[in-house]
Every structure is written in structure tokens, then in C-alpha cells.
Design a protein around this motif. Structure first.
Motif, PDB file in Angstrom:
ATOM      1  N   ALA A 162      31.673 -25.012 -24.044  1.00 46.68           N
ATOM      2  CA  ALA A 162      32.621 -24.280 -23.199  1.00 46.68           C
ATOM      3  C   ALA A 162      32.691 -24.945 -21.832  1.00 46.68           C
ATOM      4  O   ALA A 162      31.661 -25.226 -21.204  1.00 46.68           O
ATOM      5  N   ARG A 163      33.898 -25.173 -21.359  1.00 47.83           N
ATOM      6  CA  ARG A 163      34.079 -25.884 -20.095  1.00 47.83           C
ATOM      7  C   ARG A 163      33.444 -25.141 -18.918  1.00 47.83           C
ATOM      8  O   ARG A 163      32.916 -25.743 -17.992  1.00 47.83           O
ATOM      9  N   GLU A 164      33.513 -23.801 -18.955  1.00 45.31           N
ATOM     10  CA  GLU A 164      33.071 -23.005 -17.818  1.00 45.31           C
ATOM     11  C   GLU A 164      31.567 -22.744 -17.805  1.00 45.31           C
ATOM     12  O   GLU A 164      31.053 -22.093 -16.900  1.00 45.31           O
ATOM     13  N   ARG A 165      30.835 -23.239 -18.780  1.00 50.99           N
ATOM     14  CA  ARG A 165      29.416 -22.911 -18.880  1.00 50.99           C
ATOM     15  C   ARG A 165      28.579 -24.156 -19.147  1.00 50.99           C
ATOM     16  O   ARG A 165      28.933 -24.995 -19.966  1.00 50.99           O
ATOM     17  N   MET A 166      27.460 -24.276 -18.416  1.00 49.01           N
ATOM     18  CA  MET A 166      26.547 -25.383 -18.669  1.00 49.01           C
ATOM     19  C   MET A 166      25.812 -25.165 -19.990  1.00 49.01           C
ATOM     20  O   MET A 166      25.791 -24.061 -20.525  1.00 49.01           O
ATOM     21  N   ILE A 167      25.217 -26.240 -20.463  1.00 47.19           N
ATOM     22  CA  ILE A 167      24.343 -26.141 -21.624  1.00 47.19           C
ATOM     23  C   ILE A 167      22.906 -26.322 -21.137  1.00 47.19           C
ATOM     24  O   ILE A 167      22.622 -27.163 -20.269  1.00 47.19           O
ATOM     25  N   GLU A 168      22.000 -25.507 -21.630  1.00 46.36           N
ATOM     26  CA  GLU A 168      20.582 -25.586 -21.258  1.00 46.36           C
ATOM     27  C   GLU A 168      19.831 -26.334 -22.359  1.00 46.36           C
ATOM     28  O   GLU A 168      19.867 -25.935 -23.531  1.00 46.36           O
ATOM     29  N   VAL A 238      16.676 -33.719 -28.243  1.00 47.13           N
ATOM     30  CA  VAL A 238      17.325 -32.796 -27.321  1.00 47.13           C
ATOM     31  C   VAL A 238      17.404 -31.448 -28.019  1.00 47.13           C
ATOM     32  O   VAL A 238      17.979 -31.347 -29.106  1.00 47.13           O
ATOM     33  N   GLU A 239      16.808 -30.424 -27.406  1.00 50.63           N
ATOM     34  CA  GLU A 239      16.849 -29.080 -27.987  1.00 50.63           C
ATOM     35  C   GLU A 239      17.727 -28.178 -27.124  1.00 50.63           C
ATOM     36  O   GLU A 239      17.556 -28.120 -25.896  1.00 50.63           O
ATOM     37  N   VAL A 240      18.671 -27.502 -27.756  1.00 52.34           N
ATOM     38  CA  VAL A 240      19.492 -26.516 -27.063  1.00 52.34           C
ATOM     39  C   VAL A 240      18.662 -25.239 -26.952  1.00 52.34           C
ATOM     40  O   VAL A 240      18.214 -24.696 -27.971  1.00 52.34           O
ATOM     41  N   ILE A 241      18.414 -24.791 -25.730  1.00 47.95           N
ATOM     42  CA  ILE A 241      17.548 -23.637 -25.508  1.00 47.95           C
ATOM     43  C   ILE A 241      18.046 -22.439 -26.314  1.00 47.95           C
ATOM     44  O   ILE A 241      19.241 -22.101 -26.278  1.00 47.95           O
ATOM     45  N   ALA A 242      17.134 -21.812 -27.043  1.00 54.78           N
ATOM     46  CA  ALA A 242      17.528 -20.738 -27.963  1.00 54.78           C
ATOM     47  C   ALA A 242      17.936 -19.468 -27.236  1.00 54.78           C
ATOM     48  O   ALA A 242      18.841 -18.751 -27.675  1.00 54.78           O
ATOM     49  N   ARG A 243      17.292 -19.167 -26.120  1.00 55.01           N
ATOM     50  CA  ARG A 243      17.533 -17.878 -25.455  1.00 55.01           C
ATOM     51  C   ARG A 243      18.588 -17.998 -24.355  1.00 55.01           C
ATOM     52  O   ARG A 243      18.410 -17.546 -23.228  1.00 55.01           O
ATOM     53  N   THR A 244      19.689 -18.653 -24.677  1.00 53.50           N
ATOM     54  CA  THR A 244      20.817 -18.739 -23.748  1.00 53.50           C
ATOM     55  C   THR A 244      22.096 -18.472 -24.516  1.00 53.50           C
ATOM     56  O   THR A 244      22.132 -18.506 -25.750  1.00 53.50           O
ATOM     57  N   ASP A 245      23.166 -18.221 -23.759  1.00 55.83           N
ATOM     58  CA  ASP A 245      24.462 -17.979 -24.396  1.00 55.83           C
ATOM     59  C   ASP A 245      25.203 -19.277 -24.693  1.00 55.83           C
ATOM     60  O   ASP A 245      26.193 -19.277 -25.423  1.00 55.83           O
ATOM     61  N   PRO A 262      22.742 -22.251 -30.243  1.00 57.11           N
ATOM     62  CA  PRO A 262      21.469 -22.149 -29.530  1.00 57.11           C
ATOM     63  C   PRO A 262      20.298 -22.312 -30.493  1.00 57.11           C
ATOM     64  O   PRO A 262      20.296 -21.776 -31.595  1.00 57.11           O
ATOM     65  N   GLY A 263      19.306 -23.100 -30.081  1.00 53.54           N
ATOM     66  CA  GLY A 263      18.154 -23.369 -30.928  1.00 53.54           C
ATOM     67  C   GLY A 263      18.264 -24.653 -31.732  1.00 53.54           C
ATOM     68  O   GLY A 263      17.287 -25.065 -32.371  1.00 53.54           O
TER      69      GLY A 263
END
Length: 320
Positions: A162-168, A238-245, A262-263
């Protein structure tokens, strides 16, 4: 046909960006000239009709990983995107790719469209070499299960969906955690890809002869967010943090995508199979950089020495 006769058969796969008139014209010129020299032609099924050559004996094949089998090389007419597409058709069977640039920078290409006659002559007389370029194999896991496997010649990039949101993400090297970033993405590149997306993201340019893997964060909100160069034997994760939107998407060479919930965990390691690129000139990579990026080199004192050597017949400037 005997085995010796089979070895004497020369066959070239021609791949072109047939949506462009200039590419169709150059492809037709290559095909007719190679055919006149007794070299068998192979075309992709979806491009043969666009070219409409009217040449007898042309082989037409589907665009699969075996399209380049039994071909001494593949002539690829277009930009770097076309060469990346051709790599998908030639990598497994080891067919070398000779890129003829019709794009802008065209870093993967070896020849320009106005060098057609010179390039054809080099093919006919086998005045070329092939060098192997390191690739990366990419695995995607979710809930500890392998959900996707792919590869790249230039890079694998994990990007925000999503353009408006960073990725953790959390980044790992050789099984050890390195850092957590809130970012727009992470690029894992090869030396070949160091002049592509990696370059735009602020990563280093790495000479093709250097065996290494590159990792570059994109717009990371972190104190430590520097480009990294690691050993070719290293494994990047690279792991996408599970507890984020935030969810993400994996892009490989800008052509193949995998959605990353996520995850998700993405592992990048040295590729099992390299890509072979044809070289017509033995010019230093430095000269290629100067030519492709139009870098200013006026004032270099070595130019006078080079002119002197040229005038004395000791060898002129290398071609980029």
C-alpha cells in the motif's frame, strides 16, 4: 542425420520486442542475414507472426524455459526488460544472450541497433565470448511452509503493498538478525543488478567480476540503514513483521510477483544456475559505466598517454 552433421548445424534464437516497429525492423535484418549465411533461425510462437519474415525453414517454438535449447546463442532485440524476459527462456539450457539495445541505458546489452552489420559478422565468424553472471534463488515461506520459489538476474525486492503505509521488516544475514526497519522496501541484488533498481535505491555499483550479494533498504526510518555487500555464500532473509497491518509484495526482476502477507519470510541465496551473456568487446567495465551514464571524464591525464599510444600504433582506446 549423423552426430557430426548435428554438430555442424548452427541455430540462433531471435527474441524481439515486437511491439516496437524499430525492434521488428532490426529483428528482420538479423534474421534475413543469418539465414543467408546458412544459420537456422528459431522464433517464439507469439513473435513469429509479428515479424512475418517469409523465410522457409524457420523453427517456431513456445516461450518456455527450453526455448533456447540447442541454440548457440539468442539474439535479443530491445531494452533491458526484453533481455530479462529472454533470460527466462535461456537460463536453464545455458544459451548465451546477445543483447542489441533499443532502449535507453541498456546496461545488459552488448551492441547498439546501429551496429547490426558488425554484430552479424561477429556471430557468423564466432567472434564472441560468453561470461557467466551470478543469479539469485528466492524462496518465500509462510507459517514455515514454502509457498513460492523463483529467481532473479538483477534483483529481488520486497516492497510495501500500500502506497500510504510502510512495511515493517526484520533483516537477517546468515541466520543472525541484523536490524528491524520501517521502510518502503528492501532490495536484494546481484552485481549485474547493481546498476538497476539497486542503483536507484542508493546502493553501490559492483563490478560484474566481483562475486557478492547486495542488500539495500529503501527509504528506511532507522539510524542504521546502510547498503550492505556480503559474501556470495551468504543467505539473506527478510521477514515481514507478523504483528502489523502492513503486507508486501515480492518483485523479481520487475517481472514476477508474489504477495507477502504479514509473517512471510523471504530467503535469498546464490542462484543454482547462472545466466550467460555474450561479449563482443573486451572493454573494461569502467568504460561501460562512463558510456552508459555519460559520465564526465574531461581532465583525465591518462587521455594524453592514450592518444600517444594510438598515434604510435600501440593500441587505441577501448570501446565501451
Amino acid at each position: 542425420m549423423t552426430s557430426s552433421e548435428t554438430q555442424d548445424v548452427r541455430r540462433v534464437l531471435v527474441i524481439a520486442h515486437t511491439g516496437r516497429e524499430a525492434a521488428r525492423d532490426v529483428a528482420a535484418q538479423f534474421c534475413r542475414s543469418l539465414h543467408a549465411h546458412g544459420i537456422l533461425l528459431r522464433l517464439l510462437e507469439d513473435e513469429a507472426d509479428d515479424l512475418d519474415l517469409g523465410i522457409e525453414g524457420v523453427e517456431v517454438v513456445k516461450a518456455t524455459a527450453e526455448a533456447g535449447a540447442d541454440c548457440e546463442l539468442a539474439v535479443v532485440i530491445g531494452g533491458d526488460g526484453t533481455i530479462l524476459r529472454a533470460a527466462e527462456l535461456a537460463r536453464e539450457c545455458g544459451t548465451p544472450l546477445l543483447g542489441v539495445n533499443l532502449g535507453h541505458v541498456g546496461f545488459l546489452a552488448e551492441a547498439e541497433s546501429d551496429d547490426v552489420d558488425i554484430t552479424i559478422d561477429a556471430i557468423v565468424h564466432r567472434r564472441y565470448t560468453a561470461e557467466e553472471r551470478l543469479t539469485i534463488d528466492v524462496s518465500v515461506y509462510h507459517d514455515k511452509e514454502l509457498v513460492a520459489s523463483t529467481w532473479a538476474l538483477n534483483e529481488a525486492s520486497v516492497e510495501k503493498a500500500a502506497r500510504e503505509r510502510m512495511i515493517e521488516v526484520v533483516v537477517e544475514v546468515d541466520g543472525r538478525p541484523l536490524s528491524r526497519w520501517g521502510c518502503d522496501g528492501v532490495v536484494c541484488a546481484t552485481p549485474t543488478g547493481s546498476t538497476a533498481y539497486n542503483f536507484s535505491a542508493g546502493g553501490p555499483i559492483v563490478w560484474p567480476g566481483v562475486e557478492a550479494l547486495l542488500l539495500v533498504p529503501i527509504s528506511a526510518h532507522a539510524l542504521f540503514a546502510r547498503p550492505l555487500v556480503v559474501a556470495p555464500s551468504s543467505v539473506l532473509a527478510v521477514e515481514v513483521i507478523a504483528r502489523t497491518d502492513g503486507s508486501g509484495v515480492l518483485w523479481c526482476d520487475g517481472r514476477r510477483t508474489v504477495e507477502l502477507p504479514p509473517g512471510a519470510r523471504i530467503e535469498v541465496r546464490r542462484g543454482r544456475v547462472p545466466v550467460r551473456l555474450v561479449r563482443l568487446h573486451q572493454a573494461p567495465f569502467t568504460d561501460r559505466l562512463v558510456a552508459k551514464f555519460d559520465l564526465p571524464v574531461a581532465g583525465w591525464r591518462g587521455a594524453a598517454e592514450r592518444r600517444r599510444r594510438s598515434e604510435n600504433g600501440d593500441g587505441g582506446a577501448h570501446r565501451a
